[in-house]
Scaffold this active site. Structure first.
Site, mmCIF file in Angstrom:
data_model
loop_
_atom_site.group_PDB
_atom_site.id
_atom_site.type_symbol
_atom_site.label_atom_id
_atom_site.label_comp_id
_atom_site.label_asym_id
_atom_site.label_seq_id
_atom_site.Cartn_x
_atom_site.Cartn_y
_atom_site.Cartn_z
ATOM 1 N N LYS A 77 50.213 9.302 38.966
ATOM 2 C CA LYS A 77 48.877 9.792 39.312
ATOM 3 C C LYS A 77 48.927 11.274 39.663
ATOM 4 O O LYS A 77 49.854 11.732 40.352
ATOM 5 C CB LYS A 77 48.322 8.983 40.484
ATOM 6 C CG LYS A 77 46.874 9.267 40.852
ATOM 7 C CD LYS A 77 46.429 8.324 41.957
ATOM 8 C CE LYS A 77 44.991 8.538 42.359
ATOM 9 N NZ LYS A 77 44.589 7.581 43.431
ATOM 10 N N SER A 152 40.053 5.502 42.469
ATOM 11 C CA SER A 152 40.387 6.800 41.910
ATOM 12 C C SER A 152 41.575 6.795 40.939
ATOM 13 O O SER A 152 41.812 7.772 40.237
ATOM 14 C CB SER A 152 40.711 7.769 43.049
ATOM 15 O OG SER A 152 41.854 7.341 43.775
ATOM 16 N N SER A 176 41.884 2.108 45.568
ATOM 17 C CA SER A 176 42.005 2.960 44.383
ATOM 18 C C SER A 176 42.960 2.434 43.327
ATOM 19 O O SER A 176 42.845 2.804 42.155
ATOM 20 C CB SER A 176 42.451 4.369 44.795
ATOM 21 O OG SER A 176 41.404 5.062 45.423
#
Length: 463
Positions: A77, A152, A176
């Site tokens: 990420k 996210s 997330s």
């Protein structure tokens, strides 16, 4: 969508000499070149560095090493430090930032023989329930490009579900790395707080609850990644050792099922039915399931806890926002503005409520070994919206899609999202599995058992 071998199969083949880290990396780079333009899961890929790292792993193997994740391609990420790589948090403030060091979890990925292909898309500062930002734009759902995977960690989830890489490393401070996997048909595991050491890296708006989170195509791969990453490290004072694998068979555990986790919130009928069907399949397989709702402290909602995120954003980026609000995603700007208006008493009240949430869930687990229920109350929605307009036939605010995950962050417990069937238009639905803090391997073992049960009944992975 191009499919790929699971991480367990890749690592076994590379360790046995039937494949090589370089060959697996080259294959993943081809998949990314073919599939990523339509998905925007990866925001940066460093092919030259990835191939160099793969060759170094092959030399380790030639010298006799047999690392756990040998040759497995991984997405990280774009909020997690990878030394020398551009890591932006999806923010113009960090558009040219190069990480000076690896996060401990990334160190451990390297030690385990994984190959980091590149950085996967995130909402700005990982503080939004969809995956889009001012630098890179939106990540798209692998089944329906006009839909969002949520956020996210939408980039990491889509990198796996879209067939680009077998594993991804996300973060989870409110769901997330559970909600996006639920929306795209992947497995997302939020470990206990501290089970995987955190940092070094960017300061977190939401302190004390964020975790590194494995995302994979199945539970075995998520468990393999967790074993490579877990365990205390002196550089993270919050890091802990988790309990060893238990000898009790999963079907002997007492499992509480709560259709809405005790919250007064709507859920779409297709999601409710998919989760109910999964629970019924587990019961038919002999699982001891008791329908039992949670009792939370008065006033508990995600909204009541959001001052912590807003205040954290304001503390970190308030000065930059005052100088130039246009630098920020407008949705993040709204959160910073709210944070700048909060009083100390309001922030402290949210902190105290988070403590009470943890105590309430700990009390609940005195009467159950595990808790299961939906990961989200809805399936994926159109790309241009923060959330669906309605859920369960009711008009809802933009964060209504996120209600079933954040409380388990505040409780610091392990929680995993497992594909459990599909809703409307064949879109994936997730079942969430939760246990007391430190019993991460209980969650993983029960999830693997559930995955087998659901697969036998025609549920689980959508493709």
């Amino acid at each position: 969508m191009t499919r790929f071998p699971r991480a367990t199969a890749v690592a076994e083949a590379v360790r046995a000499g039937h494949s090589s880290a370089r060959a697996e990396t080259e294959a993943a780079l081809v998949r990314i070149a073919d599939g990523n333009p339509a998905l925007n899961a990866f925001v940066t890929v460093d092919a030259e560095r990835a191939l160099s790292e793969a060759e170094a792993i092959d030399r380790r193997l030639a010298a006799g090493e047999r690392p756990l994740l040998a040759g497995v391609p991984v997405a990280v990420k774009d909020t997690i430090w990878v030394a020398g790589r551009r890591v932006t948090q999806g923010s113009r403030l960090f558009g040219s930032f190069r990480a000076p060091a690896d996060a401990i979890a990334v160190e451990r990925l390297r030690a385990a023989g994984a190959v980091i292909l590149g950085m996967a898309n995130s909402s700005e500062f990982a503080c939004k329930g969809v995956t889009t930002n001012p630098l890179f734009g939106p990540t798209r759902h692998p089944q329906h490009p006009n839909l969002t995977p949520g956020g996210s960690s939408g980039g990491p989830a889509v990198a796996v579900a879209g067939g680009l890489v077998p594993l991804a490393l996300g973060t989870d401070a409110g769901g997330s790395s559970r909600r996006p996997p639920a929306h795209v048909g992947a497995v997302g595991f939020k470990p206990s707080f501290g089970a995987i050491p955190y940092g070094p890296g960017f300061a977190e708006p939401f302190t004390g609850i964020a975790v590194m989170a494995p995302i994979a195509a199945d539970v075995a791969d998520a468990a393999l990644m967790f074993e490579a990453l877990c365990g205390p490290d002196p550089r993270d004072p919050d890091s802990i050792a988790v309990a060893p694998m238990e000898s009790r068979p999963p079907e002997s555990l007492s499992v509480a099922y709560s259709p809405r986790f005790g919250l007064d919130t709507p859920i779409d009928e297709d999601v409710r039915q998919a989760v109910e069907s999964a629970v019924e399949a587990l019961e038919r397989a002999g699982t001891h399931v008791v329908r039992r709702d949670l009792s939370w402290p008065a006033g508990v909602t995600e909204t009541a806890l959001m001052p912590l995120q807003h205040a954290g954003l304001a503390a970190l980026y308030g000065d930059a926002f005052r100088r130039d609000p246009a630098l920020f995603d407008p949705d993040i700007a709204v959160q910073i503005e709210r944070g700048l208006t909060l009083t100390g008493a309001e922030v402290a009240a949210a902190q105290l409520l988070g403590v009470e949430v943890a105590r309430s869930l700990a009390a609940f687990f005195t009467g159950a070994d595990l808790l299961i229920g939906p990961t989200t109350p809805c399936v994926a929605w159109p790309l241009d919206r923060l959330g669906p307009d309605t859920i369960g036939g009711q008009v809802v605010p933009p964060r209504a899609h996120a209600v079933f995950t954040p409380l388990f962050n505040h409780a610091k417990v392990p929680a995993l999202s497992l594909p459990c069937g599909t809703g409307r238009n064949g879109l994936p639905v997730g079942l969430q599995v939760i246990a007391p803090r430190g019993l991460d391997r209980r969650v993983l073992r029960f999830a693997a058992y559930s995955e087998t049960v659901l697969a036998a009944g025609g549920q689980g992975h959508p493709g």
